[in-house]
Design a protein around this motif. Structure first.
Motif, short mmCIF file in Angstrom:
data_model
loop_
_atom_site.label_atom_id
_atom_site.label_comp_id
_atom_site.label_asym_id
_atom_site.label_seq_id
_atom_site.Cartn_x
_atom_site.Cartn_y
_atom_site.Cartn_z
N UNK A 105 5.42 9.87 12.53
CA UNK A 105 4.87 8.97 13.80
C UNK A 105 3.23 9.15 13.63
N UNK A 106 2.75 9.59 12.77
CA UNK A 106 1.18 9.51 12.81
C UNK A 106 0.48 8.32 12.52
N UNK A 107 -0.40 7.93 13.32
CA UNK A 107 -1.10 6.60 13.01
C UNK A 107 -2.39 6.87 13.01
N UNK A 108 -2.89 6.73 12.00
CA UNK A 108 -4.53 6.92 11.75
C UNK A 108 -5.14 6.23 12.64
N UNK A 109 -6.47 6.77 12.99
CA UNK A 109 -7.48 6.00 13.92
C UNK A 109 -8.33 5.33 12.89
N UNK A 110 -8.24 5.08 11.64
CA UNK A 110 -9.37 4.49 10.89
C UNK A 110 -8.70 4.09 9.57
N UNK A 111 -9.08 3.15 8.81
CA UNK A 111 -8.73 2.40 7.62
C UNK A 111 -9.09 2.96 6.58
N UNK A 112 -8.40 3.63 5.38
CA UNK A 112 -9.05 3.94 4.11
C UNK A 112 -9.99 2.85 3.58
N UNK A 113 -11.07 3.23 2.93
CA UNK A 113 -12.15 2.49 2.41
C UNK A 113 -11.51 1.17 1.48
N UNK A 170 0.85 -1.28 0.01
CA UNK A 170 0.21 -0.20 -0.03
C UNK A 170 0.72 1.14 0.04
N UNK A 171 0.67 2.15 -0.90
CA UNK A 171 1.24 3.47 -1.12
C UNK A 171 1.07 4.15 0.49
N UNK A 172 2.29 4.84 1.11
CA UNK A 172 2.06 5.33 2.07
C UNK A 172 1.37 6.75 2.50
N UNK A 173 0.30 6.99 1.68
CA UNK A 173 -0.62 7.85 1.82
C UNK A 173 -2.12 7.42 1.83
N UNK A 174 -2.19 5.98 2.24
CA UNK A 174 -3.41 5.44 2.32
C UNK A 174 -3.35 4.98 3.70
N UNK A 175 -4.68 5.62 4.47
CA UNK A 175 -4.71 5.26 6.03
C UNK A 175 -4.90 3.88 6.35
N UNK A 176 -3.91 3.70 7.22
CA UNK A 176 -4.05 2.11 7.73
C UNK A 176 -4.19 2.35 9.41
N UNK A 177 -5.12 1.95 10.19
CA UNK A 177 -5.43 2.18 11.37
C UNK A 177 -4.46 1.60 12.20
#
Length: 486
Positions: free
Chosen positions: A98-106, A78-85
């Motif tokens: 260091x950002x970790x998204x709180x949700x996954x991309x669709x 996955x390209x590292x601009x797709x959010x991964x929870x």
């Protein structure tokens, strides 16, 4: 690299029928990554433990008689601009290190639901701004075919991951050619679908009216299955088209008898002779397969580059305003709030991102909005009108995907305009919202891959794939004709 990589479709079938274990598949691909990614730098993060845990889950599902889905056991990058929870999503920028998204991309959710196994997050030009994957806080990605050369960009890590056989499938984003150009330079299939056919929810935005997510693959069929998996309406994305997932696989065996293939007679110059030669060979192949080659004109095609480099930076200026040291990512301490904003953005963004933010902010500023941004949007409409007129005569269009084969690392870094010209042939379809894809069609100078671009009207992604499959079959049947100028 294996000369004949296992296709995602075959791999999934073997996992689903029990002849292959997902854990063995994952271990094989992780071993390849471990062996060679130190040289290629396709990944910002390799998800070794998570991938093995997911593979064990897939094998457990199969042992219980449950079908994990059409991508069962398929390693995916996955390209590292797709959010991964809960997993870092950096956009290859210091500001999100260091950002970790709180949700996954669709698209991430849909891939997981289809049985895919994520093996890592891939490198990119920072915030997807670039054509060589050299503008990254994690260092440049190298082209697996020649590590002295770029893989293209901005999705260079995703393209290189498939080209190096680190994963059968990967996903990137395409704002001005960021899937198709690296696909061409790395010799893989890369697709930008119709705007709105794939949800952008969870894609860190660069240019919201231009961005679209799509796959990289070894084969047209794999790309079709991947795109079918991630497409379809998403109520969480206001730009998502209200339609069912794309049906592409059924078009792959239809052939092109009677199909009208457009040759753009006023296409901007700039493609190298070896690229032009492969494009002509593609026209010849389609003619031999029963297609009709038709000349069309798109006078506004040549304005695409200038319109894009006002519209995209303007949207980037707006979208990247949120990275201010308060809401997301890193913060550089300073005596007061305004100083902190300035210090954080100065330290956190790289040179190309700063350049585009300044361009976009200027284009949107009072007194200049109408002269620059407003006029660029009018040109965008002219481009869309010209393409619509061409599609009234032709079902698909053929152009180069990249003006040249992969260039050497550092070759264009001191000349932003030279780098921007890499996107001459891909940008117009982002402005119109129409689909486009690059497929490998032989080699050119230095024996490096050449990609041919197929363009189609909006929501005619199936006809684009129909054409691509015909060209792919031609290459499989004429391997002796695929070398020029090497």
């Amino acid at each position: 690299m294996s000369d004949q990589p296992t296709t995602a479709v075959d791999l999934a079938e073997n996992v689903r029928n029990g002849s292959t274990k997902a854990v063995d598949v994952v271990d094989e691909y992780l071993a390849r990554i471990d062996e060679r990614d130190g040289e290629i730098n396709a990944f910002n993060l390799v998800l070794t433990d998570q991938a093995r845990e997911r593979a064990a889950e897939i094998d457990e599902m199969i042992s219980l008689g449950r079908d994990p889905g059409p991508l069962a056991g398929v390693p995916v990058a996955l390209k590292d601009n797709l959010c991964t929870r809960g997993i870092p999503t950096t956009c290859s920028s210091k500001i999100l290190a260091d950002w970790k998204p709180p949700y996954d991309a669709t698209v991430v959710t849909r891939l997981r639901d289809a049985g895919a196994i994520f093996v890592g997050k891939t490198n990119l030009d920072e915030f997807a701004m670039g054509s060589s994957t050299e503008n990254s806080a994690f260092g440049p990605t190298k082209n697996p075919h020649d590590t002295t050369r770029v893989p293209g960009g901005s999705s260079g890590g995703s393209a290189a991951a498939v080209a190096a056989n680190f994963a059968p499938l990967s996903f990137g984003s395409d704002t001005g050619g960021s899937i198709r150009q690296p696909a061409a330079l790395c010799g893989v299939v890369g697709v930008k679908p119709t705007y709105g056919a794939v949800s952008r929810l969870g894609l860190v935005a660069f240019g919201s009216s231009l961005d679209q997510i799509g796959p990289f693959a070894h084969t047209v069929r794999d790309a079709a299955v991947a795109l079918e998996t991630i497409s379809g309406h998403d109520p969480g994305d206001s730009t998502s088209i209200q339609q069912s997932p794309l049906n592409l696989s059924q078009a792959l065996d239809l052939g092109v008898v009677g199909l009208r293939v457009g040759r753009i007679t006023d296409l901007p110059k700039g493609a190298s002779p070896d690229v032009e030669e492969r494009l002509e060979a593609a026209f010849d192949a389609l003619r031999e397969a029963g297609a009709e080659i038709i000349d069309v004109e798109i006078p506004a095609f040549s304005y695409g580059l200038t319109a894009y480099y006002l519209i995209a930076p303007a949207e980037a200026s707006s979208n990247l305003a949120r990275f201010d040291g308060v809401r997301f990512g890193m913060r550089t301490p300073a005596p007061d709030t305004n100083s902190m904003y300035t210090a954080t953005r100065t330290d956190g963004f790289g040179a190309e991102v700063k350049r585009r933010i300044m361009l976009g902010t200027y284009a949107l500023s009072a007194g200049y909005y109408d002269a620059y941004y407003g006029r660029a949007q009018k040109v965008r409409r002219l481009i869309a009108n010209d393409f619509a007129a061409a599609y009234a005569k032709a079902d698909v269009l053929l152009t180069p995907a990249s003006p040249t084969v992969a260039f050497e690392l550092g070759d264009k870094n001191s000349d932003p305009l030279a780098m921007y010209l890499c996107d001459t042939y891909t940008i117009p379809s982002n402005l119109t919202g129409d689909p486009g894809m690059s497929i490998p069609f032989g080699t050119g100078e230095h024996g490096l891959p050449v990609g041919v671009q197929i363009l189609a009207p909006a929501l005619k992604d199936d006809v684009m794939f129909q054409t691509a499959a015909t060209l792919e079959r031609h290459m499989q049947n004429h391997q002796d004709q695929n070398v020029s100028g090497s």
